[in-house]
Design an enzyme around this catalytic site. Structure first.
Site, PDB file in Angstrom:
ATOM      1  N   LYS A 161       0.848  -1.210   0.000  1.00  0.00           N
ATOM      2  CA  LYS A 161       0.000   0.000   0.000  1.00  0.00           C
ATOM      3  C   LYS A 161       0.876   1.249   0.000  1.00  0.00           C
ATOM      4  O   LYS A 161       1.939   1.274   0.627  1.00  0.00           O
ATOM      5  CB  LYS A 161      -0.896   0.039   1.239  1.00  0.00           C
ATOM      6  CG  LYS A 161      -1.969  -1.063   1.249  1.00  0.00           C
ATOM      7  CD  LYS A 161      -2.905  -0.895   2.422  1.00  0.00           C
ATOM      8  CE  LYS A 161      -4.047  -1.876   2.338  1.00  0.00           C
ATOM      9  NZ  LYS A 161      -5.005  -1.718   3.478  1.00  0.00           N
TER      10      LYS A 161
ATOM     11  N   GLY B 152      -7.602   2.689  -2.781  1.00  0.00           N
ATOM     12  CA  GLY B 152      -7.118   1.612  -3.649  1.00  0.00           C
ATOM     13  C   GLY B 152      -5.990   1.989  -4.580  1.00  0.00           C
ATOM     14  O   GLY B 152      -5.397   1.128  -5.232  1.00  0.00           O
TER      15      GLY B 152
ATOM     16  N   GLU C 174       0.954  -5.038   4.378  1.00  0.00           N
ATOM     17  CA  GLU C 174       0.012  -5.662   5.301  1.00  0.00           C
ATOM     18  C   GLU C 174      -0.243  -7.098   4.857  1.00  0.00           C
ATOM     19  O   GLU C 174      -0.225  -7.383   3.649  1.00  0.00           O
ATOM     20  CB  GLU C 174      -1.341  -4.930   5.308  1.00  0.00           C
ATOM     21  CG  GLU C 174      -1.372  -3.638   6.086  1.00  0.00           C
ATOM     22  CD  GLU C 174      -2.765  -3.000   6.078  1.00  0.00           C
ATOM     23  OE1 GLU C 174      -3.635  -3.483   5.332  1.00  0.00           O
ATOM     24  OE2 GLU C 174      -2.970  -2.026   6.828  1.00  0.00           O
TER      25      GLU C 174
ATOM     26  N   TYR D 123      -2.450  -9.824   3.560  1.00  0.00           N
ATOM     27  CA  TYR D 123      -3.635  -9.631   2.715  1.00  0.00           C
ATOM     28  C   TYR D 123      -4.801 -10.438   3.255  1.00  0.00           C
ATOM     29  O   TYR D 123      -4.694 -11.650   3.449  1.00  0.00           O
ATOM     30  CB  TYR D 123      -3.337 -10.076   1.280  1.00  0.00           C
ATOM     31  CG  TYR D 123      -4.517  -9.942   0.358  1.00  0.00           C
ATOM     32  CD1 TYR D 123      -5.040 -11.045  -0.299  1.00  0.00           C
ATOM     33  CD2 TYR D 123      -5.127  -8.705   0.147  1.00  0.00           C
ATOM     34  CE1 TYR D 123      -6.136 -10.926  -1.143  1.00  0.00           C
ATOM     35  CE2 TYR D 123      -6.216  -8.577  -0.702  1.00  0.00           C
ATOM     36  CZ  TYR D 123      -6.720  -9.680  -1.338  1.00  0.00           C
ATOM     37  OH  TYR D 123      -7.810  -9.556  -2.165  1.00  0.00           O
TER      38      TYR D 123
ATOM     39  N   HIS E 197     -13.653   0.527  -6.119  1.00  0.00           N
ATOM     40  CA  HIS E 197     -13.494   1.388  -4.936  1.00  0.00           C
ATOM     41  C   HIS E 197     -14.540   2.506  -4.850  1.00  0.00           C
ATOM     42  O   HIS E 197     -14.339   3.483  -4.150  1.00  0.00           O
ATOM     43  CB  HIS E 197     -12.079   1.977  -4.880  1.00  0.00           C
ATOM     44  CG  HIS E 197     -11.030   0.917  -4.775  1.00  0.00           C
ATOM     45  ND1 HIS E 197     -10.855   0.148  -3.641  1.00  0.00           N
ATOM     46  CD2 HIS E 197     -10.154   0.448  -5.687  1.00  0.00           C
ATOM     47  CE1 HIS E 197      -9.884  -0.737  -3.870  1.00  0.00           C
ATOM     48  NE2 HIS E 197      -9.458  -0.573  -5.091  1.00  0.00           N
TER      49      HIS E 197
ATOM     50  N   ASN F 130     -12.222   9.167   8.181  1.00  0.00           N
ATOM     51  CA  ASN F 130     -12.706  10.276   7.344  1.00  0.00           C
ATOM     52  C   ASN F 130     -13.226  11.384   8.254  1.00  0.00           C
ATOM     53  O   ASN F 130     -13.981  11.115   9.186  1.00  0.00           O
ATOM     54  CB  ASN F 130     -13.824   9.800   6.419  1.00  0.00           C
ATOM     55  CG  ASN F 130     -13.360   8.619   5.566  1.00  0.00           C
ATOM     56  OD1 ASN F 130     -12.228   8.613   5.087  1.00  0.00           O
ATOM     57  ND2 ASN F 130     -14.204   7.620   5.430  1.00  0.00           N
TER      58      ASN F 130
ATOM     59  N   ARG G   3     -15.110  13.998   7.442  1.00  0.00           N
ATOM     60  CA  ARG G   3     -16.216  14.746   6.808  1.00  0.00           C
ATOM     61  C   ARG G   3     -17.520  13.996   7.068  1.00  0.00           C
ATOM     62  O   ARG G   3     -17.499  12.858   7.533  1.00  0.00           O
ATOM     63  CB  ARG G   3     -15.960  14.782   5.298  1.00  0.00           C
ATOM     64  CG  ARG G   3     -16.020  13.384   4.711  1.00  0.00           C
ATOM     65  CD  ARG G   3     -15.707  13.295   3.239  1.00  0.00           C
ATOM     66  NE  ARG G   3     -15.983  11.979   2.738  1.00  0.00           N
ATOM     67  CZ  ARG G   3     -15.109  10.954   2.758  1.00  0.00           C
ATOM     68  NH1 ARG G   3     -13.890  11.143   3.237  1.00  0.00           N
ATOM     69  NH2 ARG G   3     -15.433   9.758   2.314  1.00  0.00           N
TER      70      ARG G   3
ATOM     71  N   ARG H  67     -26.916   4.086  -4.401  1.00  0.00           N
ATOM     72  CA  ARG H  67     -26.445   5.296  -5.071  1.00  0.00           C
ATOM     73  C   ARG H  67     -26.847   5.216  -6.542  1.00  0.00           C
ATOM     74  O   ARG H  67     -26.462   4.278  -7.243  1.00  0.00           O
ATOM     75  CB  ARG H  67     -24.923   5.418  -4.975  1.00  0.00           C
ATOM     76  CG  ARG H  67     -24.415   5.505  -3.542  1.00  0.00           C
ATOM     77  CD  ARG H  67     -22.952   5.824  -3.538  1.00  0.00           C
ATOM     78  NE  ARG H  67     -22.377   5.799  -2.195  1.00  0.00           N
ATOM     79  CZ  ARG H  67     -21.229   6.399  -1.879  1.00  0.00           C
ATOM     80  NH1 ARG H  67     -20.527   7.022  -2.826  1.00  0.00           N
ATOM     81  NH2 ARG H  67     -20.754   6.351  -0.648  1.00  0.00           N
TER      82      ARG H  67
HETATM   83  C1  MV4 Z   1      -7.011  -4.311   2.267  1.00  0.00           C
HETATM   84  C2  MV4 Z   1      -7.718  -5.409   1.719  1.00  0.00           C
HETATM   85  C3  MV4 Z   1      -7.352  -6.701   2.117  1.00  0.00           C
HETATM   86  N1  MV4 Z   1      -6.326  -6.884   2.993  1.00  0.00           N
HETATM   87  N2  MV4 Z   1      -6.014  -4.530   3.144  1.00  0.00           N
HETATM   88  C4  MV4 Z   1      -8.968  -0.929  -0.498  1.00  0.00           C
HETATM   89  C5  MV4 Z   1      -8.767   0.549  -0.427  1.00  0.00           C
HETATM   90  C6  MV4 Z   1      -8.447   0.866   0.963  1.00  0.00           C
HETATM   91  N3  MV4 Z   1      -9.629   1.387   1.635  1.00  0.00           N
HETATM   92  C7  MV4 Z   1      -8.036  -0.425   1.603  1.00  0.00           C
HETATM   93  N4  MV4 Z   1      -8.500  -1.479   0.727  1.00  0.00           N
HETATM   94  C8  MV4 Z   1      -8.281  -2.770   1.046  1.00  0.00           C
HETATM   95  N5  MV4 Z   1      -7.310  -3.036   1.916  1.00  0.00           N
HETATM   96  C9  MV4 Z   1      -5.671  -5.794   3.478  1.00  0.00           C
HETATM   97  N6  MV4 Z   1      -4.662  -5.995   4.346  1.00  0.00           N
HETATM   98  C10 MV4 Z   1      -8.762  -5.142   0.801  1.00  0.00           C
HETATM   99  C11 MV4 Z   1      -9.020  -3.843   0.457  1.00  0.00           C
HETATM  100  C12 MV4 Z   1     -10.090  -3.606  -0.510  1.00  0.00           C
HETATM  101  C13 MV4 Z   1     -11.258  -2.931  -0.128  1.00  0.00           C
HETATM  102  C14 MV4 Z   1     -11.426  -2.467   1.174  1.00  0.00           C
HETATM  103  C15 MV4 Z   1     -12.620  -1.809   1.497  1.00  0.00           C
HETATM  104  C16 MV4 Z   1     -13.615  -1.633   0.553  1.00  0.00           C
HETATM  105  C17 MV4 Z   1     -13.432  -2.075  -0.717  1.00  0.00           C
HETATM  106  C18 MV4 Z   1     -12.255  -2.728  -1.091  1.00  0.00           C
HETATM  107  C19 MV4 Z   1     -12.082  -3.185  -2.408  1.00  0.00           C
HETATM  108  C20 MV4 Z   1     -10.932  -3.840  -2.747  1.00  0.00           C
HETATM  109  C21 MV4 Z   1      -9.918  -4.055  -1.799  1.00  0.00           C
END
Ligand code: MV4
Length: 459
Positions: A172, A179, A214, A216, A249, A304, A306, A350
């Site tokens: 990340k 994302g 991180e 996964y 996202h 967030n 807001r 939405r």
């Molecule tokens: C992750 C994950 C799986 N494992 N982290 C996507 C953007 C950011 N908000 C963090 N995200 C993610 N982090 C780990 N360690 C999967 C996602 C993710 C996701 C998270 C929330 C809402 C939608 C998502 C769509 C794809 C991946």
């Protein structure tokens, strides 16, 4: 009335009386309505593309702040501050998107004696940087996904860290969010090249190549906690929302309460969030986003600062007006000790425009348990310059099954003629067995849409 607050100060004693709404579309309409209920005067701002927009008609006054492209209008700090000074506004509500989480804007308001309806500039700045936010929240006791202890810039050093964590790994960007600059690595052999690819993307997107790692999580849900904090340091978690149904996202639908969440974990998430946020002297509404991986397994993603698009489902399950609450906090009112009771179940869809154009026919649904937040009207022309969301359809009722059925009926009743929209996709989505049986995760909708794409090629 907002039963979240102790005494209600009469509006004459408030530190502000005229609010410039620094936004457009449905959220500008929503904020103007809340101001009207409170007895606050309103100033609408609009770009040349929004001359006929609904929010400019509902506000007490309206002022043009620039041309269609957002950089020279809704994102232009000087134009907005000047508009506030010209119209005699003494407060600015930023809504969501645009400048709502821009620390320079919050600071510019403070420096020009304009009350920014939101947290102070330092809090916006601290929580806006994903790396600082993670570190701050970790220190404040928030659980994080097992990951790299520091920020990484060298792929070899990062590989060493990755092996300690264990594959699959998510790379990340520290400055990222939503994302961007993120990738999953299944095996060590792929790691260094993928790490360097993410760095290139992060450099071009954020001018910052700091990365972190991180473990996964393969099938998490996205659950977020709605918080309100007053100027006296009280922080209340007032409910949660499940925002797992996302495509690329972008949230597509949100629900409250979170259907998969057991009550013990809910209480843990509430108290962990309240305790962590009370340590950072936060003020206003705020949302802590988590990855949820089953009972007791919740991990901080980001915070967030807001009001969020999906705030109505929290309103419909608590009976609270969250925009009203934002103003009351800014006016110095103090929160009661106890969290509001949550009843009902609420779902938001939405509705997005797939093409700009003029609305030649409009029929919006209604009835018991139905709310529509929109700035659409018959004859309105949806401009191509801004976010594609044109309405939010919220349905609330006694339980999830009743509401899912009612939502589909309401989607099928809606008519928005003259442009193409995502209504048909939403209707099909609501009939998907995985969605009805809560067998989804954050990757589910992307997979669904990719499979549909493939099927259409095979036809
Ligand atoms: C992750 C994950 C799986 N494992 N982290 C996507 C953007 C950011 N908000 C963090 N995200 C993610 N982090 C780990 N360690 C999967 C996602 C993710 C996701 C998270 C929330 C809402 C939608 C998502 C769509 C794809 C991946």
């Amino acid at each position: 009335m907002n039963h979240l607050f102790n005494s209600h100060k009469p509006i004459e004693q408030w530190p502000f009386h005229k609010v410039l709404v620094a936004n457009r579309g449905e959220i500008a309409v929503r904020i103007i309505r809340a101001c009207r209920q409170l007895g606050l005067q309103t100033v609408a701002i609009y770009s040349t593309a929004d001359r006929n927009a609904l929010h400019t008609k509902l506000a007490d006054s309206a002022i043009c702040i620039g041309p269609a492209n957002a950089a020279n209008s809704y994102l232009n700090i000087n134009n907005i501050i000047t508009a506030a000074q010209l119209t005699g506004a003494d407060a600015i509500h930023p809504g969501y998107g645009f400048l709502s989480e821009n620390a320079d804007f919050a600071r510019a308001c403070e420096e020009n004696n304009l009350i920014f309806i939101g947290p102070n500039a330092d809090a916006v700045s601290l929580l806006g940087n994903k790396e600082q936010a993670r570190e701050t929240m970790k220190q404040a006791g928030m659980p994080l996904v097992k990951g790299s202890p520091t920020v990484l810039t060298d792929s070899k050093e990062a590989l060493t860290e990755a092996k300690k964590i264990g594959f699959p790994i998510m790379i990340k960007a520290s400055a990222g969010g939503g994302g961007k600059g993120m990738r999953v690595v299944e095996y060590p052999e792929q790691f260094e090249s993928t790490f360097e690819l993410c760095q290139d993307e992060a450099r071009s997107a954020f001018d910052d190549d700091h990365m972190y790692l991180e473990q996964y999580l393969t099938h998490p849900r996205h659950i977020e906690i709605q918080l309100i904090a007053d100027q006296a340091g009280k922080v209340l978690a007032i409910g949660e929302r499940d925002c797992t149904i996302q495509a690329n996202h972008q949230k597509v639908m949100e629900e409250a309460p979170a259907p998969a969440l057991d009550d013990a974990t809910r209480q843990q998430m509430f108290s962990t969030s309240e305790q962590a946020v009370s340590k950072i002297h936060y003020e206003g509404v705020g949302t802590v986003e988590f990855l949820y991986n089953g009972p007791g397994a919740f991990y901080f993603m980001e915070m967030n600062t807001r009001i969020q698009v999906e705030h109505p489902i929290t309103e419909q399950t608590t009976g609270l007006d969250l925009i009203d609450a934002q103003f009351r906090v800014a006016a110095g009112e103090t929160l009661v000790d106890s969290r509001p009771t949550v009843s009902n179940y609420a779902l938001e869809c939405r509705i997005t425009a797939l093409t700009p154009g003029t609305i030649t026919g409009l029929h919006l649904p209604g009835g018991l348990g139905v709310r529509v937040d929109t700035a659409l009207y018959q004859g309105y022309t949806v401009p191509p310059n801004y976010d594609a969301m044109i309405a939010k359809l919220i349905v609330f009722g006694p339980n999830r099954n009743v509401v899912l059925n009612e939502m589909r009926t309401m989607i099928d009743e809606t008519v928005i003629a003259g442009i193409s929209t995502n209504l048909e996709m939403l209707s099909q989505l609501l009939a998907e067995p995985d969605l009805i049986e809560e067998k989804t995760d954050v990757n589910w909708l992307d997979k669904q849409l990719a499979e549909k794409e493939e099927d259409s090629y095979d036809d």
